[in-house]
Enzyme design. Structure first.
Site: not given
Ligand code: AMP
Length: 192
Positions: A15, A90, A129, A135, A146
């Site tokens: 996204k 969300r 990632r 992160r 998540r």
């Protein structure tokens, strides 16, 4: 035409990258609630302190906090002619709040794009990632949480926007350019 667009999709569907590209093409700001939260965490603001606990656990930041932040951001001058929301709404409560915010200024959404991707693929992307960007919420257990939260709370929004007739489904698998091409043609088709 105005472009008031929401980009939906599971974490790891790409996204963020696509939102930035599309926003540039449409000449509207890409507004990522995740990015705004991360910036607040980095700057040690009150909002950042509140958000961090939830983010680190893979949970959603409470609606009241998120809604207030988005309402502020949408009032900025650069969002007057449109925006591309990445990662908001969300939850159903956020959908209602967004409707209310837009209605206040006589606006409504033009399109909601769902970027689809299968679970194994997104977990692999997120783990990758984690290595590239470091992160904190990209560890395997937090990633799984998540995804669970996404399926429980956000996936149902797809049906809701479909009923309104503004949902566009776009396959998120493939190279970045392939996905950008699909997104652009889906939006072009809708315009006509
Ligand atoms: P993202 O960068 O979009 O994956 O968001 C990272 C994290 O920020 C999420 O896992 C949530 O903890 C929080 N977050 C981002 N957007 C929202 C939202 N609309 N509602 C609640 N929490 C959010």
């Amino acid at each position: 035409m105005t472009a008031r667009i929401v980009l939906l999709g599971p974490p790891g569907a790409g996204k963020g990258t696509q939102a930035a590209r599309l926003a540039k093409r449409l000449g509207v700001p890409a507004i990522s609630t995740g990015d705004i939260f991360r910036a607040n965490v980095a700057q040690h603001t009150e909002l950042g302190r509140t958000a961090q606990r939830y983010m680190d656990a893979g949970e959603y930041v409470p609606d009241e906090v998120t809604n207030t932040m988005v309402a502020d951001r949408l009032q900025a001058a650069d969002a007057a002619e449109g925006f591309l929301l990445d990662g908001y709404p969300r939850t159903e409560a956020q959908v209602e709040e967004l409707d209310r915010m837009l209605a206040e200024s006589g606006q409504s959404l033009d399109a909601v794009v769902e970027l689809t991707a299968d679970v194994d693929e997104v977990v692999a992307r997120l783990l990758n990632r984690a290595v590239e960007q470091g992160r904190k919420d990209d560890t395997e257990s937090v990633i799984r949480r998540r995804l669970e939260v996404y399926l429980e709370q956000t996936a149902p929004l797809v049906a809701l926007y479909e009923q309104r007739g503004i949902l566009l489904g776009v396959d998120g698998l493939g190279t970045m350019d392939e996905v950008t091409g699909r997104l652009e043609s889906a939006l072009d088709r809708q315009e006509r």
